[in-house]
Design a protein around this motif. Structure first.
Motif, PDB file in Angstrom:
ATOM      1  N   SER A   1       5.858 -27.073 -31.861  1.00 39.27           N
ATOM      2  CA  SER A   1       5.964 -26.281 -30.624  1.00 39.27           C
ATOM      3  C   SER A   1       4.524 -25.055 -30.813  1.00 39.27           C
ATOM      4  CB  SER A   1       7.015 -25.386 -30.483  1.00 39.27           C
ATOM      5  OG  SER A   1       8.174 -26.307 -30.144  1.00 39.27           O
TER       6      SER A   1
ATOM      7  N   ARG B   1       3.347 -21.677 -27.882  1.00 40.76           N
ATOM      8  CA  ARG B   1       3.622 -20.758 -26.773  1.00 40.76           C
ATOM      9  C   ARG B   1       2.273 -20.464 -26.308  1.00 40.76           C
ATOM     10  NH1 ARG B   1       6.345 -15.502 -24.939  1.00 40.76           N
ATOM     11  NH2 ARG B   1       7.224 -16.150 -22.961  1.00 40.76           N
TER      12      ARG B   1
ATOM     13  N   ARG C   1       8.786 -31.730 -21.610  1.00 37.72           N
ATOM     14  CA  ARG C   1       8.336 -31.224 -22.882  1.00 37.72           C
ATOM     15  C   ARG C   1       7.537 -29.851 -22.727  1.00 37.72           C
ATOM     16  NH1 ARG C   1       4.149 -33.493 -25.536  1.00 37.72           N
ATOM     17  NH2 ARG C   1       3.273 -34.299 -23.638  1.00 37.72           N
ATOM     18  N   PHE C   2       6.890 -29.573 -21.844  1.00 40.62           N
ATOM     19  CA  PHE C   2       6.465 -28.057 -21.413  1.00 40.62           C
ATOM     20  C   PHE C   2       7.123 -27.534 -20.302  1.00 40.62           C
ATOM     21  CE2 PHE C   2       1.672 -29.562 -22.691  1.00 40.62           C
ATOM     22  CZ  PHE C   2       2.222 -29.971 -23.912  1.00 40.62           C
TER      23      PHE C   2
ATOM     24  N   GLN D   1       5.451 -22.924 -22.363  1.00 42.22           N
ATOM     25  CA  GLN D   1       6.053 -23.198 -23.699  1.00 42.22           C
ATOM     26  C   GLN D   1       5.891 -24.774 -24.005  1.00 42.22           C
ATOM     27  OE1 GLN D   1       7.679 -21.335 -25.881  1.00 42.22           O
ATOM     28  NE2 GLN D   1       7.907 -23.202 -27.197  1.00 42.22           N
TER      29      GLN D   1
ATOM     30  N   ASN E   1       6.869 -27.872 -26.254  1.00 44.83           N
ATOM     31  CA  ASN E   1       7.499 -28.577 -27.336  1.00 44.83           C
ATOM     32  C   ASN E   1       7.242 -29.977 -27.563  1.00 44.83           C
ATOM     33  OD1 ASN E   1       8.968 -25.979 -27.414  1.00 44.83           O
ATOM     34  ND2 ASN E   1      10.267 -26.659 -25.920  1.00 44.83           N
ATOM     35  N   SER E   2       7.790 -30.486 -28.590  1.00 47.15           N
ATOM     36  CA  SER E   2       7.572 -31.978 -28.925  1.00 47.15           C
ATOM     37  C   SER E   2       5.976 -32.502 -28.765  1.00 47.15           C
ATOM     38  CB  SER E   2       8.380 -33.001 -27.872  1.00 47.15           C
ATOM     39  OG  SER E   2       9.902 -32.597 -28.028  1.00 47.15           O
ATOM     40  N   LEU E   3       5.282 -31.577 -29.211  1.00 47.51           N
ATOM     41  CA  LEU E   3       3.642 -31.837 -29.040  1.00 47.51           C
ATOM     42  C   LEU E   3       3.268 -33.062 -29.758  1.00 47.51           C
ATOM     43  CD1 LEU E   3       2.427 -28.364 -29.586  1.00 47.51           C
ATOM     44  CD2 LEU E   3       1.941 -29.844 -27.576  1.00 47.51           C
TER      45      LEU E   3
END
Length: 125
Positions: free
Chosen positions: A17, A19, A66-67, A81, A83-85
């Motif tokens: 993740s 930000r 995810r975002f 934010q 996540n799970s990139l």
């Protein structure tokens, strides 16, 4: 004059993740939306997510779920934010201020768009 300053990019492993933050400075009286766009090498710039001053959001299909985009109107700041990139998220991410009415000295400027300088996000597999 209006400036957008991004921060929070970097290198992360797949599944991780990050930000991103973007702070807009200057006298901004109103705006239609703030958002994030990205550009990968050899590709066109594409929309990632936008958020209006009222809080309505719009996401690219590739990042939905995810975002998350959010906004602090009092601080003229927008966040992303992530996540799970995935490796395919690797790109330079640009902050955008859309349809802004700004005041510079005594000059009122209506309905202009502004861009940040970009921040690199790299996701390793």
């Amino acid at each position: 004059q209006v400036q957008l300053v991004e921060s929070g990019g970097g290198l992360v492993q797949a599944g991780g993740s990050l930000r991103l933050s973007c702070a807009a400075s200057g006298t901004i009286l109103s705006s239609n939306a703030m958002g994030w766009y990205r550009q990968a090498p050899g590709k066109q710039r594409e929309l990632v997510a936008t958020i209006t001053s009222g809080g309505s959001t719009n996401y690219a299909d590739s990042v939905k779920g995810r975002f998350t985009i959010s906004r602090d109107n009092a601080k003229n700041t927008v966040y992303l934010q992530m996540n799970s990139l995935k490796p395919e998220d690797t790109a330079v991410y640009y902050c955008n201020l859309e349809g802004a009415t700004t005041l510079t000295g005594s000059v009122l400027d209506r309905d202009s768009d502004y861009w940040g300088q970009g921040t690199q996000v790299s996701v390793s597999s």
